[in-house]
Design an enzyme around this catalytic site. Structure first.
Site, PDB file in Angstrom:
ATOM      1  N   PRO A 343       0.853  -1.201   0.000  1.00  0.00           N
ATOM      2  CA  PRO A 343       0.000   0.000   0.000  1.00  0.00           C
ATOM      3  C   PRO A 343       0.883   1.243   0.000  1.00  0.00           C
ATOM      4  O   PRO A 343       1.699   1.436   0.901  1.00  0.00           O
ATOM      5  CB  PRO A 343      -0.793  -0.134   1.312  1.00  0.00           C
ATOM      6  CG  PRO A 343       0.023  -1.033   2.169  1.00  0.00           C
ATOM      7  CD  PRO A 343       0.769  -1.959   1.253  1.00  0.00           C
ATOM      8  N   LEU A 344       0.735   2.075  -1.015  1.00  0.00           N
ATOM      9  CA  LEU A 344       1.642   3.204  -1.226  1.00  0.00           C
ATOM     10  C   LEU A 344       0.871   4.518  -1.179  1.00  0.00           C
ATOM     11  O   LEU A 344      -0.062   4.726  -1.966  1.00  0.00           O
ATOM     12  CB  LEU A 344       2.353   3.064  -2.578  1.00  0.00           C
ATOM     13  CG  LEU A 344       3.162   1.771  -2.757  1.00  0.00           C
ATOM     14  CD1 LEU A 344       3.506   1.548  -4.224  1.00  0.00           C
ATOM     15  CD2 LEU A 344       4.427   1.820  -1.916  1.00  0.00           C
ATOM     16  N   THR A 345       1.266   5.388  -0.275  1.00  0.00           N
ATOM     17  CA  THR A 345       0.584   6.668  -0.142  1.00  0.00           C
ATOM     18  C   THR A 345       0.771   7.522  -1.391  1.00  0.00           C
ATOM     19  O   THR A 345       1.861   7.585  -1.952  1.00  0.00           O
ATOM     20  CB  THR A 345       1.128   7.428   1.085  1.00  0.00           C
ATOM     21  OG1 THR A 345       0.954   6.612   2.245  1.00  0.00           O
ATOM     22  CG2 THR A 345       0.406   8.742   1.282  1.00  0.00           C
ATOM     23  N   CYS A 428       3.646   3.353  10.094  1.00  0.00           N
ATOM     24  CA  CYS A 428       3.768   4.615   9.365  1.00  0.00           C
ATOM     25  C   CYS A 428       4.639   5.593  10.148  1.00  0.00           C
ATOM     26  O   CYS A 428       4.364   5.882  11.323  1.00  0.00           O
ATOM     27  CB  CYS A 428       2.395   5.221   9.106  1.00  0.00           C
ATOM     28  SG  CYS A 428       2.453   6.802   8.227  1.00  0.00           S
ATOM     29  N   HIS A 497       8.553  -4.351   8.041  1.00  0.00           N
ATOM     30  CA  HIS A 497       9.436  -3.468   7.280  1.00  0.00           C
ATOM     31  C   HIS A 497      10.757  -3.396   8.037  1.00  0.00           C
ATOM     32  O   HIS A 497      10.781  -3.006   9.206  1.00  0.00           O
ATOM     33  CB  HIS A 497       8.803  -2.089   7.140  1.00  0.00           C
ATOM     34  CG  HIS A 497       9.588  -1.142   6.289  1.00  0.00           C
ATOM     35  ND1 HIS A 497       9.112   0.085   5.891  1.00  0.00           N
ATOM     36  CD2 HIS A 497      10.820  -1.233   5.745  1.00  0.00           C
ATOM     37  CE1 HIS A 497      10.010   0.708   5.166  1.00  0.00           C
ATOM     38  NE2 HIS A 497      11.066  -0.079   5.061  1.00  0.00           N
ATOM     39  N   ASN A 530       9.570  -6.834   4.091  1.00  0.00           N
ATOM     40  CA  ASN A 530       9.409  -5.640   3.259  1.00  0.00           C
ATOM     41  C   ASN A 530      10.662  -4.778   3.366  1.00  0.00           C
ATOM     42  O   ASN A 530      11.175  -4.559   4.455  1.00  0.00           O
ATOM     43  CB  ASN A 530       8.175  -4.855   3.706  1.00  0.00           C
ATOM     44  CG  ASN A 530       8.011  -3.540   2.972  1.00  0.00           C
ATOM     45  OD1 ASN A 530       7.740  -2.519   3.571  1.00  0.00           O
ATOM     46  ND2 ASN A 530       8.174  -3.543   1.670  1.00  0.00           N
ATOM     47  N   GLY A 531      11.156  -4.321   2.222  1.00  0.00           N
ATOM     48  CA  GLY A 531      12.288  -3.408   2.218  1.00  0.00           C
ATOM     49  C   GLY A 531      13.333  -3.744   1.180  1.00  0.00           C
ATOM     50  O   GLY A 531      13.936  -4.811   1.225  1.00  0.00           O
ATOM     51  N   ASP A 532      13.519  -2.854   0.206  1.00  0.00           N
ATOM     52  CA  ASP A 532      14.639  -2.898  -0.745  1.00  0.00           C
ATOM     53  C   ASP A 532      14.588  -4.054  -1.735  1.00  0.00           C
ATOM     54  O   ASP A 532      15.623  -4.410  -2.302  1.00  0.00           O
ATOM     55  CB  ASP A 532      15.981  -2.939   0.001  1.00  0.00           C
ATOM     56  CG  ASP A 532      16.154  -1.779   0.958  1.00  0.00           C
ATOM     57  OD1 ASP A 532      15.464  -0.761   0.774  1.00  0.00           O
ATOM     58  OD2 ASP A 532      16.967  -1.900   1.901  1.00  0.00           O
ATOM     59  N   ARG A 556       8.824   0.553  -2.857  1.00  0.00           N
ATOM     60  CA  ARG A 556       9.524   1.517  -3.708  1.00  0.00           C
ATOM     61  C   ARG A 556      10.063   0.868  -4.981  1.00  0.00           C
ATOM     62  O   ARG A 556      10.153   1.528  -6.019  1.00  0.00           O
ATOM     63  CB  ARG A 556      10.665   2.161  -2.932  1.00  0.00           C
ATOM     64  CG  ARG A 556      10.218   3.158  -1.879  1.00  0.00           C
ATOM     65  CD  ARG A 556      11.421   3.796  -1.214  1.00  0.00           C
ATOM     66  NE  ARG A 556      12.267   2.794  -0.580  1.00  0.00           N
ATOM     67  CZ  ARG A 556      13.555   2.971  -0.281  1.00  0.00           C
ATOM     68  NH1 ARG A 556      14.139   4.120  -0.569  1.00  0.00           N
ATOM     69  NH2 ARG A 556      14.255   2.026   0.300  1.00  0.00           N
TER      70      ARG A 556
END
Length: 690
Positions: A343-345, A428, A497, A530-532, A556
């Protein structure tokens, strides 16, 4: 613009960095992408000349292309913005939607009382020129729902020039669900919506209160019964009595209250009474051994213990059968080895998710929505819950600070939306969220964190998942000590994350800690990392090093190159061409016009979110230009030439060049148009940049 367009010296207005001749190892050590030397810009070359661009390829906009920084917006007060909106509605360009659909002034039921313009002739004179291309709604049966206001009105067929009855085209309704009903929205505005499941869940946990009966304990709001001794608190702020025991104590107290007062109302049966004859003495030690409760004080045998226990079970059963659900009776959800788009703001809107679905994403999730705004019926917040028919595995993400708020929200979503799971954001890092006690702030309050998970998972049958960071402060990871309790509270999955809140995005994700948590997870709780994740090799390594990991969430990496899902499924590094990348942007624009509308407002909304996305895609370095592949997510692109003009333009980190790309797809920007990326995503030297 074709891939084989004429070469130019450089169309990049503001390159990230000009790199002198260094070895590949030196560049990688400094987190600079090792671009092949023949594509690097010489240090002496000034790259602000954009006059070589062919006018037929890129249309000029009324913006400052010579600026070396993104174009900043003038900050306006709320009163000024409100006045501008009011004046805009009075203009002829703000044509009444009903008149635009039908082409007839008489179609508006408000007539002179309508707040929009009914001047058709003035609208036609002032309306901007139509955009190139065809109306996105022509592929469907029926006319365009925007009629004369459509920026592609010239392509409408004669019989589709107007809607006739003024009804909205059914295509959008058929393809999008979770649309807020206006009548229900009014009930939310008036606070007339009931939450029986959430209230029952909160009562059983001793968390229901109207705010008056709450006290502060170790900086947290707790029920008055909690503070008065029904539950004991140790020096660390942790409850000595397990939550399961609290439920049983509450139930026993309710039964005795019923015997004393002879009340039949369910609310009174479950309420703790100060006059009850059964009280837990402060000197009484309550132990929990293998699920058995031992008490030093014995209940008077004349009270009919067995009969009262039967009554308690009957009361709980009648309150809400879903509260009795054993974890295995809940709906099952399987994240194993599935490609999960985070989910991306801002950028993770419905059109963007459609693009990722077409490129291979298996699971999609809506943008984070605030619980308080959903409960208040804010249309803009409910829009974040929209689901497209192509999203076959879809969840929504919510964010709240307290158990009652979150429990009511999940019940609201389950009843009025079609979702496969509900994700609670507890990671968040944004200040405005943390300052309200939500997001990463919950990591500092483990008791409240567990209460949120337990109350929400009990209130609904829909699987509840949570997303967290490793901790709040750098160097103080704490999820490993909480993950077992989180699994017992009813969560179906947890996404970790690999950074703390304090780190934001300033350091690489700690995957070793994620592995540690995954290996310590209780049965029934799925763990996602989650991450990279930025290539299929990253995906493979994580699943090879830790088989206990259910899947990886991609954030990302998908913003910078959404075709990462294709790469993972096909197990290759895709050297995608600039023409193929432009086709992806064209699909996004088409999806955006279908979602936000093909009138001027819809076009500019689509442009705004396209520019937000382009602020991330400029980080991508084509595979064919790298000395070492695959690209790492923390590598900064140096100043380089692409293999064609469009690839060079797409490498620019200047807002002016992003605007030029948008003009290739959506026409010239309006006079006075300005843009600055919301998340400063084109910068690398600040911790808050994503």
């Amino acid at each position: 613009m074709e891939a084989g367009a004429n070469s130019l010296n450089n169309v990049v207005s503001n390159p990230p960095e000009t790199v002198s001749v260094r070895s590949t190892e030196e560049l990688m050590a400094k987190s600079i992408a090792p671009v092949k030397r023949e594509f690097l810009c010489p240090p002496s070359v000034k790259t602000s000349d954009s006059n070589n661009v062919n006018d037929s390829d890129v249309k000029k906009a009324d913006v400052n292309y010579e600026t070396s920084t993104p174009i900043l917006k003038e900050k306006k007060s709320k009163r000024q913005l409100k006045r501008e909106r009011r004046e805009e509605k009075k203009s002829a360009l703000h044509l009444c939607p009903e008149v635009a659909k039908s082409g007839k002034v008489s179609s508006c039921r408000y007539n002179e009382r309508c707040r929009f313009s009914h001047d058709l002739e003035a609208f036609k004179v002032q309306k901007p020129d139509d955009l190139e291309g065809s109306c996105p709604f022509l592929v469907n049966e029926g006319p365009c729902p925007y009629g004369l206001a459509c920026r592609f009105a010239g392509t409408h067929r004669d019989n589709d020039a107007c809607v006739g009855n003024g009804t909205i085209n059914s295509h959008k309704k058929d393809n999008e669900t979770n649309i807020l009903d206006k009548d229900f929205q009014k009930l939310l505005w008036k606070n007339k919506v009931k939450f029986p499941k959430a209230d029952a869940s909160l009562k059983l946990l001793g968390l229901l209160g109207n705010g008056k009966g709450k006290k502060m304990v170790d900086g947290e709001n707790v029920d008055e019964n909690f503070a008065n001794g029904t539950e004991k608190i140790d020096e660390n702020g942790c409850c000595k009595v397990p939550a399961v025991l609290v439920n049983e104590v509450d139930s026993f107290l309710a039964v005795f209250e019923e015997d004393e007062k002879h009340e039949t109302d369910l609310d009174d049966e479950l309420r703790l009474s100060k006059k009850t004859k059964f009280m837990v003495d402060e000197t009484c030690s309550v132990q929990h051994n293998n699920g058995q409760i031992q008490q030093k004080e014995e209940v008077d045998k004349s009270s009919g213990h067995n009969e009262q226990q039967t009554i308690v079970e009957h009361i709980i059963g009648d309150t809400d059968k879903s509260l009795k659900l054993h974890p295995h009776e809940k709906k099952l959800i399987d994240f194993s080895q599935r490609l999960y788009l985070a989910p991306l703001t801002t950028v993770g809107n419905l059109p963007y998710r459609r693009v990722c679905k077409a490129l291979g994403a298996d699971i999609t999730c809506g943008e984070m929505a605030m619980c308080t705004n959903l409960l208040q019926g804010q249309a803009s917040e409910w829009a974040l819950l929209r689901r497209h028919s192509s999203e076959d595995f879809f969840g929504v993400q919510i964010c709240g600070a307290y158990p009652d708020t979150v429990a009511k929200t999940v019940e609201l979503i389950e009843k009025h939306c079609t979702v496969d799971f509900i994700d609670i954001n507890m990671g968040c890092p944004i200040d405005i969220v943390v300052n309200k006690g939500a997001g990463s702030a919950l990591l500092t309050k483990p008791m409240r964190m567990k209460s949120v998970v337990q109350a929400s998972s009990r209130a609904v049958d829909t699987p509840v998942t949570i997303k967290v960071r490793t901790g709040y402060f750098e160097g103080k990871n704490r999820i490993d000590s909480l993950i077992h309790d989180i699994g017992n509270c009813g969560a179906s999955a947890i996404t970790i994350h690999g950074r703390t809140r304090q780190q934001r995005y300033s350091k690489l994700a700690d995957w070793q800690y994620i592995y540690q948590c995954a290996r310590a997870t209780p049965p029934g709780l799925q763990v996602l990392g989650n991450g990279d994740v930025f290539s299929y090799l990253d995906w493979n390594i994580h699943h090879t090093d830790c088989p206990e990991l259910s899947s990886c969430m991609i954030g990302r990496g998908a913003l910078i190159k959404p075709w990462i899902f294709t790469e993972i499924k096909e197990q290759r590094n895709w050297d995608i061409s600039s023409a193929e990348r432009l086709d992806i942007l064209k699909d996004y624009v088409r999806f955006g016009l279908e979602h936000w509308g093909s009138d001027s407002k819809g076009v500019e909304t689509t442009r705004h979110f396209l520019l937000e996305w382009l602020s991330y895609t400029c980080r991508y370095v084509p595979v064919g230009l790298l000395d070492v592949i695959p690209q790492k997510i923390n590598w900064r692109p140096p100043s380089y030439f692409g293999r064609d003009d469009l690839e060079t333009l797409m490498a620019s980190d200047s807002a002016a060049d992003w605007i030029r790309i948008s003009e290739m797809l959506l026409g010239k920007v309006p006079t006075g148009f300005t843009f600055a990326p919301k998340h400063k995503s084109n910068a690398y030297d600040k911790a808050e940049n994503g």
